[in-house]
Design an enzyme around this catalytic site. Structure first.
Site, PDB file in Angstrom:
ATOM      1  N   HIS A 190       0.864  -1.188   0.000  1.00 11.69           N
ATOM      2  CA  HIS A 190       0.000   0.000   0.000  1.00 11.69           C
ATOM      3  C   HIS A 190       0.904   1.243   0.000  1.00 11.69           C
ATOM      4  CE1 HIS A 190      -3.535   2.254   0.165  1.00 11.69           C
ATOM      5  NE2 HIS A 190      -4.024   1.942   1.345  1.00 11.69           N
ATOM      6  N   GLN A 223      -0.476   4.867   0.800  1.00 13.73           N
ATOM      7  CA  GLN A 223      -0.740   5.092   2.219  1.00 13.73           C
ATOM      8  C   GLN A 223       0.560   5.391   2.959  1.00 13.73           C
ATOM      9  OE1 GLN A 223      -3.868   4.933   4.003  1.00 13.73           O
ATOM     10  NE2 GLN A 223      -2.538   5.945   5.478  1.00 13.73           N
TER      11      GLN A 223
END
Ligand code: CP
Ligand code: NVA
Length: 300
Positions: free
Chosen positions: A129, A132
């Site tokens: 991710h 993020q």
């Protein structure tokens, strides 16, 4: 940098460059200074999993940059009926200027990048991710001023967040500790990367990992796609929680962060969550700024 597929691909310089641009774009937005770097460009956003933050921040971010975002639900695309990602990549490359994709397998994202000839951004896979974690690093630097001498501690599942945080944290020069149950450790290639550093520790004991931490981070016990394992995971992760006991072991002004959505009283208590809502929601906001920086770097 041609794509953003995983943190392992980025150099420290590339990460810092993105964070610097993100800070600048945040300043410009707050001061109503227009920044139409992507005027006339389109971003296709493929979602095979649910999303609040990723969808809204990419869509709004693209609009603020003067570009056009297309939300492409996999249930409406031919991908959902089995058209190979390799073909989708070659078709979309002829219409749009960049692709953001949220899916299950990392290989699908890597294939999109290989077969298409436009930038691909990983908006979350089971492995990584990166968007993020760029927002997380931006938030840490915003609150702490720099990464120098900081210890970041991750408690919980060795999932996409753990993989990306460990890699990103070490690359920018922080000390990183990770506490995960033995059967839920981060990915081998991440642990191999981390093993080259003497600033990384892996343990099964959350208390050991939290000692003198400056930043404490956790994530859900069951990620999207793992709903069927919820019960088994609830047992395996009991005790892997950011609570007052853990906070007492960390440094006094430690930050607490969470990518959200959070499951209160599972990986984090409501009390600790609310006491640290300031940084947790700044972190959510910073998704917008960090991703705008990524889009400008890749598509500008
Ligand atoms: N943190 C995060 O990626 O949130 P969404 O699932 O809402 O996009
Ligand atoms: N680990 C979580 C992160 C959600 C943003 C998941 O993959 O569902």
């Amino acid at each position: 940098m041609k794509h953003l597929l995983k943190m392992l691909d980025l150099s420290k310089e590339e990460i810092i460059d993105i964070l610097n641009l993100a800070d600048q774009l945040k300043y410009e937005l707050k001061h109503s200074i227009p920044h139409p770097h992507l005027k006339g460009k389109s971003l296709g956003m493929i979602f095979q999993k649910a999303s609040t933050r990723t969808r809204v921040s990419f869509e709004t971010g693209m609009y603020q940059l003067g570009g056009y975002p297309l939300f492409l639900s996999s249930s409406d695309l031919q991908i959902g009926r089995g058209e190979p990602v390799q073909d989708t990549a070659r078709v979309l490359s002829r219409y749009i200027d960049g692709i953001m994709i949220r899916t299950f397998e990392q290989k699908e994202v890597e294939d999109l990048a290989e077969y298409g000839n436009i930038p691909v951004i990983n908006g979350l896979t089971d492995f990584a991710h990166p968007c993020q974690v760029l927002a997380d690093l931006m938030t840490i630097r915003e609150f702490k001023g720099s990464f120098d001498g900081l210890k970041m501690c991750y408690i919980g599942d060795g999932n996409n967040m753990a993989n990306s945080l460990i890699t990103g944290g070490l690359k920018v020069g922080m000390t990183v500790s990770c506490a995960s149950p033995e059967n839920y450790r981060p990915a081998k290639e991440v642990l191999d990367f981390a093993a080259e550093s003497d600033c990384f520790t892996l343990t099964s004991d959350p208390k050991e990992a939290a000692q003198n931490a400056d930043i404490l981070i956790t994530d859900v016990w069951a990620s999207m796609g793992q709903e069927g394992e919820s019960e088994q995971r609830r047992m395996a992760f009991k005790g892997y929680q950011i609570n007052d006991e853990i906070m007492a072991l960390a440094n006094k002004d430690a930050l607490v962060m969470h990518c959200l959505p959070a499951h209160r009283e599972e990986e984090i208590t409501s009390k600790v969550f609310e006491e640290h809502a300031k940084e947790i929601f700044e972190e959510a906001e910073n998704r917008l700024h960090a991703q705008k920086a990524v889009m400008v770097k890749l598509m500008g």
